[in-house]
Write a protein that holds these residues in place. Structure first.
Motif, short mmCIF file in Angstrom:
data_model
loop_
_atom_site.label_atom_id
_atom_site.label_comp_id
_atom_site.label_asym_id
_atom_site.label_seq_id
_atom_site.Cartn_x
_atom_site.Cartn_y
_atom_site.Cartn_z
N ALA A 247 0.80 -1.22 0.00
CA ALA A 247 0.00 0.00 0.00
C ALA A 247 0.84 1.27 0.00
N GLY A 248 2.00 1.24 0.62
CA GLY A 248 2.83 2.43 0.73
C GLY A 248 3.68 2.35 1.99
N SER A 249 4.25 3.47 2.40
CA SER A 249 5.09 3.48 3.60
C SER A 249 5.06 4.86 4.24
N PHE A 250 5.44 4.91 5.51
CA PHE A 250 5.59 6.19 6.18
C PHE A 250 6.88 6.17 6.99
N ARG A 251 7.47 7.35 7.16
CA ARG A 251 8.67 7.48 7.97
C ARG A 251 8.27 7.88 9.38
N ALA A 252 8.86 7.22 10.36
CA ALA A 252 8.57 7.54 11.75
C ALA A 252 9.86 7.45 12.54
N LEU A 256 11.80 3.71 8.13
CA LEU A 256 10.71 3.53 7.19
C LEU A 256 9.80 2.39 7.66
N VAL A 257 8.49 2.61 7.52
CA VAL A 257 7.50 1.62 7.93
C VAL A 257 6.64 1.25 6.72
N PRO A 258 6.99 0.19 6.00
CA PRO A 258 6.15 -0.26 4.89
C PRO A 258 4.81 -0.79 5.39
N VAL A 259 3.77 -0.63 4.57
CA VAL A 259 2.42 -1.04 4.93
C VAL A 259 1.83 -1.86 3.79
N TRP A 260 1.18 -2.96 4.15
CA TRP A 260 0.49 -3.80 3.19
C TRP A 260 -0.98 -3.89 3.55
N ARG A 300 11.31 1.78 -7.95
CA ARG A 300 11.75 2.56 -6.79
C ARG A 300 11.09 3.94 -6.77
N GLU A 301 10.99 4.57 -7.96
CA GLU A 301 10.33 5.87 -8.00
C GLU A 301 8.86 5.75 -7.63
N GLY A 302 8.24 4.64 -8.02
CA GLY A 302 6.85 4.42 -7.63
C GLY A 302 6.71 4.25 -6.13
N LEU A 303 7.68 3.58 -5.52
CA LEU A 303 7.66 3.42 -4.06
C LEU A 303 7.84 4.76 -3.36
N ARG A 304 8.72 5.60 -3.89
CA ARG A 304 8.93 6.93 -3.30
C ARG A 304 7.65 7.76 -3.35
N GLY A 305 6.88 7.57 -4.41
CA GLY A 305 5.66 8.35 -4.56
C GLY A 305 4.58 7.98 -3.57
N ARG A 306 4.77 6.87 -2.86
CA ARG A 306 3.78 6.44 -1.88
C ARG A 306 4.34 6.50 -0.46
#
Length: 311
Positions: A247-252, A256-260, A300-306
């Motif tokens: 689904a994406g990720s957030f930085r905390a 980095l915290v990837p989310v599915w 990788r660019e797609g991952l950065r966008g999320r």
């Protein structure tokens, strides 16, 4: 002049040169940060738990685990760390003399680690029924940081709770405002479970209602992690199998915290083995020394966008 300069630049008694960058990672000189009297008042420490084996778990407890407790591996004494306490207090001593410190608090300074250290030191000396509402940059005491109080190599395994009844001693019936506060807190809990599998740490299944999620705090440097995830994404392997999607990720707090997204009809236990397999694929992908190919770079660019960043 040379003699005066040598004295000016001499290391302090704790071995840190006051003109060198502060070890906390703030980017400021030590003398203007943690080397100043009382510590820094306005410095944002982007990775407050760095250096602790429990860093990823602490971030999870701070950011998205609703109700959990764990005994802190202190060098001296014992204090229970909690996700959140009544009124989001920084610390309290329960009626049975059990001291707690909270991670999800009302206010804080720019260094969560230093605030926690202050709360821990308060809890060790507090008495039954005492409450510490907040800690912050105006607190006089400067006990150092959490890294100074904990066994850095000790890992933690939190105990997750279905509600907040642990706020009170066992066999204590809540009444009045306490009962109302408990009812409201319990109603806000999203069902959450910690995945238990070899090589899987700080990975939590969360039932958000319409779907479930896996939130996995990763310890690797962001670029290394993104490259590994990009390799898997380009091969269609960045998931946990049927019923899941990235689904994406957030930085905390610097990680980095990837989310599915997950099929919520499946129990949390059913995702443990797929998470273990994904973790192995990810470690293998991150260990590659080869440059990313065109498809992997696009991935990788797609991952950065999320990605989003939270504090």
């Amino acid at each position: 002049m040379a003699k005066r300069t040598a004295v000016k630049n001499a290391p302090k008694a704790d071995g840190i040169n006051p003109r060198q960058p502060c070890p906390c990672g703030s980017g400021k000189r030590y003398k203007a940060c943690h080397g100043s009297s009382g510590g820094p008042a306005d410095v944002i420490v982007s990775r407050p738990f760095e250096g602790l084996a429990s860093e990823c778990e602490l971030i999870a407890l701070r950011e998205f685990v609703p109700s959990a407790t764990v005994k802190l591996p202190l060098k001296d004494g014992e204090v229970t760390l909690a996700t959140v306490l009544p009124m989001a207090a920084a610390g309290l001593v329960r009626g049975d003399d059990v001291p707690f410190v909270g991670l999800q608090v009302q206010t804080r300074s720019g260094d969560v680690s230093r605030d926690l250290a202050r709360a821990v030191m308060w809890a060790k000396d507090a008495k039954s029924g005492d409450v510490l509402p907040v800690v912050g940059p105006d607190t006089d005491e400067n006990p150092g940081r959490l890294q100074d109080l904990l066994d850095a190599d000790a890992d933690i395994v939190p105990e997750l709770h279905a509600d907040f009844t642990w706020w009170l001693p066992e066999e204590t019936e809540p009444t009045g405002d306490v009962a109302l506060s408990l009812e409201r807190a319990n109603a806000a809990i999203l069902p959450t479970e910690r995945l238990d599998a070899p090589g899987v740490k700080a990975a939590y299944w969360v039932d958000a209602g319409d779907k479930a999620h896996l939130r996995w705090v990763r310890p690797e440097p962001e670029e290394q992690l993104l490259n590994g995830m990009a390799r898997l994404a380009a091969r269609g392997e960045l998931d946990l199998g049927e019923g899941s999607r990235y689904a994406g990720s957030f930085r905390a707090h610097g990680l980095l915290v990837p989310v599915w997204d997950l099929d919520r009809e499946m129990h949390a236990r059913e995702w443990a083995s797929p998470a273990e397999a994904l973790g192995k694929r990810l470690l293998e992908a991150m260990s590659s020394d080869e440059q990313l190919n065109d498809a992997e770079r696009r991935a990788r660019e797609g991952l950065r966008g999320r990605q989003i960043t939270i504090r």
